[in-house]
Design an enzyme around this catalytic site. Structure first.
Site, PDB file in Angstrom:
ATOM      1  N   ARG A  50     -10.098  17.921   3.022  1.00  0.00           N
ATOM      2  CA  ARG A  50     -10.487  16.530   2.824  1.00  0.00           C
ATOM      3  C   ARG A  50     -11.043  16.350   1.418  1.00  0.00           C
ATOM      4  NH1 ARG A  50     -14.259  16.334   8.274  1.00  0.00           N
ATOM      5  NH2 ARG A  50     -12.611  16.862   9.773  1.00  0.00           N
ATOM      6  N   ASP A  52     -13.334  13.570  -0.854  1.00  0.00           N
ATOM      7  CA  ASP A  52     -14.252  12.451  -0.667  1.00  0.00           C
ATOM      8  C   ASP A  52     -13.794  11.218  -1.427  1.00  0.00           C
ATOM      9  OD1 ASP A  52     -15.976  13.954   0.954  1.00  0.00           O
ATOM     10  OD2 ASP A  52     -17.092  14.701  -0.764  1.00  0.00           O
ATOM     11  N   TYR A 110      -9.823  23.886  -7.862  1.00  0.00           N
ATOM     12  CA  TYR A 110     -10.413  22.585  -8.174  1.00  0.00           C
ATOM     13  C   TYR A 110     -10.761  22.541  -9.655  1.00  0.00           C
ATOM     14  CZ  TYR A 110     -11.155  21.160  -3.288  1.00  0.00           C
ATOM     15  OH  TYR A 110     -10.983  20.785  -1.994  1.00  0.00           O
ATOM     16  N   ARG A 197     -18.760  20.186  -6.532  1.00  0.00           N
ATOM     17  CA  ARG A 197     -19.559  19.180  -7.243  1.00  0.00           C
ATOM     18  C   ARG A 197     -20.994  19.660  -7.470  1.00  0.00           C
ATOM     19  NH1 ARG A 197     -18.660  13.954  -3.735  1.00  0.00           N
ATOM     20  NH2 ARG A 197     -20.332  13.185  -5.100  1.00  0.00           N
TER      21      ARG A 197
END
Length: 244
Positions: A50, A52, A110, A197
């Site tokens: 998933r 965000d 990422y 993050r």
């Protein structure tokens, strides 16, 4: 019944994330609606994970099952004709029966991007975190090195993370400059909720001199006992690739 694997690229700016939810339009919802139009029936799409609200992807992997004779190419060319400009099917392939984008994945890449310009950039605002002032890249690289390996990342997750274990393996954390941009590339076996993050926010704290490299090491050797850095804004994050 056929299993079709999709590789999706999308700009997450206008979406409430990947997963369908009642409070906003999501990537999954839009893709499923396009497939339903093509196949004339409801289709459930499963993803490799998933993202965000506001987070982007260059290589999100998704899959669905359907009893159809439509050529595989139609699930790229044809589906793209039904999708909005900010979502595209990069590739479509026929996968083996039982293929699961999430559980079959062996790793992910990422990228978090920081804009270091003296002034904010209207053109970068949806894709970067604007961090004013200089950053000590040498210190950030040393701190990034502490994150590589198998560690307990309990300090690097947000409330609501339902993972059974907080131990994750990080294969590499690299910093690369591109003009005013600073890319933080993180590759690993898996990630906790908002983990990348928080890693980015912690590295920026190090770069600003707000915490030391030793502080980062403590976050990993004494998980949960110390607070990590801030959760970096979502728009700087992009899922680059999923490995199988």
């Amino acid at each position: 019944m056929r299993t079709i694997k999709l590789i999706l690229e999308y700009d997450g700016t206008n979406y409430a994330g990947w997963q369908i939810q009642p409070n906003g339009v999501t990537i999954q919802q839009v893709v499923e609606e396009a497939l339903a139009t093509m196949l004339k029936g409801a289709v459930r799409v499963h993803s490799s994970g998933r993202t965000d609200a506001g987070v982007h992807a260059r290589g999100m992997v998704a899959a669905f099952s359907a009893d159809t004779g439509i050529p595989v190419r139609a699930f790229s060319d044809g589906l793209n004709a039904l999708l909005p400009p900010d979502i595209v099917v990069v590739e479509a392939h026929e996968a083996r029966p039982g293929f699961n984008p999430r559980f079959d994945a062996t790793g992910k890449h990422y990228r978090y991007t920081i804009h270091r310009g003296a002034r904010r950039s209207p053109l970068c605002r949806h894709y970067t975190w604007h961090v004013r002032g200089g950053l000590d890249l040498a210190a950030m690289e040393r701190a990034a090195g502490c994150m590589v390996g198998e560690h307990d990342f309990a300090s690097f997750r947000t409330t609501g993370c339902a993972a059974r274990t907080t131990v994750r393996r990080i294969d590499s954390v690299g910093l690369a400059e591109e003009g005013d941009l600073l890319h933080i590339d993180v590759k690993g076996s898996g990630f906790l909720r908002n983990m990348v993050r928080i890693m980015a926010g912690t590295l920026v704290d190090v770069g600003r001199g707000r915490r030391s490299v030793g502080d980062v090491a403590l976050l990993l050797t004494q998980p949960g006992e110390h607070a990590a850095g801030p959760t970096a804004p979502p728009q700087g994050l992009c899922l680059m690739e999923v490995y199988y």
